[in-house]
Design an enzyme around this catalytic site. Structure first.
Site, PDB file in Angstrom:
ATOM      1  N   LYS A   1      -7.669 -16.041  -0.605  1.00 31.01           N
ATOM      2  CA  LYS A   1      -7.216 -15.290  -1.784  1.00 31.01           C
ATOM      3  C   LYS A   1      -7.855 -15.843  -3.058  1.00 31.01           C
ATOM      4  O   LYS A   1      -8.216 -15.088  -3.962  1.00 31.01           O
ATOM      5  CB  LYS A   1      -5.694 -15.323  -1.870  1.00 31.01           C
ATOM      6  CG  LYS A   1      -5.002 -14.482  -0.819  1.00 31.01           C
ATOM      7  CD  LYS A   1      -5.354 -13.014  -0.978  1.00 31.01           C
ATOM      8  CE  LYS A   1      -4.697 -12.127   0.033  1.00 31.01           C
ATOM      9  NZ  LYS A   1      -5.100 -10.708  -0.123  1.00 31.01           N
TER      10      LYS A   1
ATOM     11  N   ASN B   1       6.841 -13.112  -4.253  1.00 31.12           N
ATOM     12  CA  ASN B   1       7.356 -12.612  -2.973  1.00 31.12           C
ATOM     13  C   ASN B   1       7.914 -11.207  -3.157  1.00 31.12           C
ATOM     14  O   ASN B   1       8.664 -10.960  -4.093  1.00 31.12           O
ATOM     15  CB  ASN B   1       8.475 -13.518  -2.460  1.00 31.12           C
ATOM     16  CG  ASN B   1       7.961 -14.907  -2.155  1.00 31.12           C
ATOM     17  OD1 ASN B   1       6.955 -15.066  -1.482  1.00 31.12           O
ATOM     18  ND2 ASN B   1       8.617 -15.898  -2.729  1.00 31.12           N
TER      19      ASN B   1
ATOM     20  N   GLY C   1       0.818  -1.219   0.000  1.00 34.12           N
ATOM     21  CA  GLY C   1       0.000   0.000   0.000  1.00 34.12           C
ATOM     22  C   GLY C   1       0.848   1.263   0.000  1.00 34.12           C
ATOM     23  O   GLY C   1       0.574   2.202  -0.759  1.00 34.12           O
TER      24      GLY C   1
ATOM     25  N   SER D   1      -1.844 -13.652  -3.918  1.00 34.13           N
ATOM     26  CA  SER D   1      -0.467 -14.060  -3.698  1.00 34.13           C
ATOM     27  C   SER D   1      -0.216 -15.380  -4.411  1.00 34.13           C
ATOM     28  O   SER D   1      -1.149 -16.130  -4.695  1.00 34.13           O
ATOM     29  CB  SER D   1      -0.275 -14.211  -2.186  1.00 34.13           C
ATOM     30  OG  SER D   1       0.882 -14.925  -1.918  1.00 34.13           O
ATOM     31  N   SER D   2       1.040 -15.686  -4.691  1.00 32.42           N
ATOM     32  CA  SER D   2       1.365 -16.888  -5.485  1.00 32.42           C
ATOM     33  C   SER D   2       0.996 -18.174  -4.761  1.00 32.42           C
ATOM     34  O   SER D   2       0.951 -19.235  -5.373  1.00 32.42           O
ATOM     35  CB  SER D   2       2.870 -16.888  -5.799  1.00 32.42           C
ATOM     36  OG  SER D   2       3.610 -16.810  -4.609  1.00 32.42           O
ATOM     37  N   CYS D   3       0.670 -18.099  -3.480  1.00 32.27           N
ATOM     38  CA  CYS D   3       0.293 -19.325  -2.763  1.00 32.27           C
ATOM     39  C   CYS D   3      -1.078 -19.839  -3.204  1.00 32.27           C
ATOM     40  O   CYS D   3      -1.509 -20.906  -2.788  1.00 32.27           O
ATOM     41  CB  CYS D   3       0.302 -19.094  -1.256  1.00 32.27           C
ATOM     42  SG  CYS D   3      -0.931 -17.902  -0.738  1.00 32.27           S
TER      43      CYS D   3
ATOM     44  N   PRO E   1       1.010 -11.058  -7.098  1.00 37.23           N
ATOM     45  CA  PRO E   1       2.442 -10.779  -6.997  1.00 37.23           C
ATOM     46  C   PRO E   1       3.210 -11.976  -6.461  1.00 37.23           C
ATOM     47  O   PRO E   1       2.684 -12.771  -5.701  1.00 37.23           O
ATOM     48  CB  PRO E   1       2.513  -9.621  -5.996  1.00 37.23           C
ATOM     49  CG  PRO E   1       1.130  -9.151  -5.795  1.00 37.23           C
ATOM     50  CD  PRO E   1       0.228 -10.327  -6.095  1.00 37.23           C
TER      51      PRO E   1
END
Ligand SMILES: NC(=O)c1ccc[n+]([C@@H]2O[C@H](COP(=O)([O-])OP(=O)(O)OC[C@H]3O[C@@H](n4cnc5c(N)ncnc54)[C@H](OP(=O)(O)O)[C@@H]3O)[C@@H](O)[C@H]2O)c1
Length: 320
Positions: free
Chosen positions: A141, A166, A17, A108-110, A164
């Site tokens: 997510k 990490n 942010g 997130s990529s997870c 995004p």
């Protein structure tokens, strides 16, 4: 999106942010809307509804979230799924109800399966099981991504999701109880250097491979996606944001150690979890659309360490 656009940046005090606000101001956007967590708790539906009814933003970037490292995700599983689910549902519903023109949801990529083929494409979403240690967060997510897609299809909204990789950079969390691997390493090497190059013990085996993107590149990427990517243009209305290159945690440790100037021993605590063996984003989609990062990891780590030394007690630690 002209410079008078009324842009609400949710989570403006956080790593992402703060970078978004810096970036938008640098691009001449002067009608930004921000609220601290204390001023507006995004898990409270009534408060979110009242805020949108009063402020009527035209654009929204949802960078608010309950975020943390492996330990925090695995320990506070209920908090991670409930709070992130509620924030996504409340903000996307209120945005639709109050005719927000564009919304960018950050995940997130997870969200991608633990053993999916690398690099991770946007189309590998929901094709196999997730990594167990942060599954509650990942599910929340994924729900956000599906909220965006579902509102676009039912109500013809023009919202999009960005995933995004990490991230690291200024305003990161350096508190060892909740931080990610890179800021944790930086703090450990710094304190060990001050203690006469004492040995540093790092988690795991050092063999997992990870990708890192500077948060200022991420902010540029988000602005690009908000301007250029529209509903229905790409599958799942979803775009990965990364640099497409990874390294082992051991290689990262050597880079951070050299940047800090620590000359002592590095030890590996294999009793601690490694997490996913590899997590590299496929960035072909955003490259094809016309965006690539600019900050090399060696330069980004150096400028982050400089920020860390300048900002002393940032996020729960003393640098001197
Ligand atoms: N950091 C990474 O490596 C990374 C990687 C990939 C994706 N992302 C994504 O990027 C987004 C932002 O992450 P970040 O790293 O910037 O996290 P962060 O530094 O922890 O910032 C999170 C922000 O959200 C605010 N927030 C949390 N709960 C809230 C609530 N209930 N109501 C209102 N505000 C609330 C926080 O305010 P307080 O601090 O006052 O609570 C803070 O401003 C997340 O969606 C995350 O999934 C991050």
């Amino acid at each position: 999106m002209n410079e008078d656009a009324r842009i609400y940046v949710a989570g403006h005090t956080g790593l992402v942010g703060a970078a978004l606000v810096r970036n938008l101001q640098a691009h001449g956007f002067r009608n930004l809307l921000v609220r601290s967590h204390r001023e507006l708790d995004l898990t409270r539906q009534d408060a979110v509804e009242a805020f949108f009814a009063r402020e009527r933003p035209s654009h929204v970037i949802l960078a608010a979230a309950k975020v943390g490292g492996i330990l925090a995700n695995n320990t506070y599983r209920a908090d991670f799924i409930y709070q992130n689910l509620m924030m996504a549902a409340n903000v996307i519903q209120a945005a639709w109800k109050h005719e927000v023109a564009r919304l960018l949801f950050l995940g997130s990529s997870c969200i991608y399966p633990r053993d999916a083929a690398q690099p991770l494409t946007e189309d590998s979403l929901l094709t196999a099981p997730l990594e167990a240690t942060n599954e509650p967060y990942a599910i929340a997510k994924i729900a956000g991504v599906k909220l965006v897609e579902s509102y676009n299809r039912q109500y013809r909204t023009d919202y999009v999701s960005a995933m995004p990789t990490n991230l690291y950079g200024p305003h990161d969390n350096f508190d060892l109880n909740g931080s990610h691997v890179l800021p944790a390493m930086m703090r450990k090497f710094h304190e060990a250097k001050l203690a006469g190059d004492a040995p540093v013990t790092l988690w795991g085996s050092g063999s997992p491979r990870r990708e890192f993107l500077h948060v200022d590149d991420l902010a540029e990427g988000c602005l690009f996606v908000l301007r250029e990517v529209h509903a229905g243009q790409v599958s799942n209305d979803l775009v990965n944001v990364g640099c497409g290159e990874d390294l082992t945690i051991k290689e990262l440790a050597l880079l951070v150690q050299a940047t800090v100037g620590h000359r002592g021993e590095i030890r590996w605590d294999a009793s601690k979890p490694d997490g996913t063996p590899r997590k590299l984003m496929d960035v072909a989609r955003i490259k094809r659309l016309g965006w690539s990062p600019r900050i090399a990891l060696v330069d980004g780590v150096a400028s982050t360490y400089h920020w860390f030394l300048q900002h002393g007690d940032a996020k729960g630690m003393a640098s001197h």
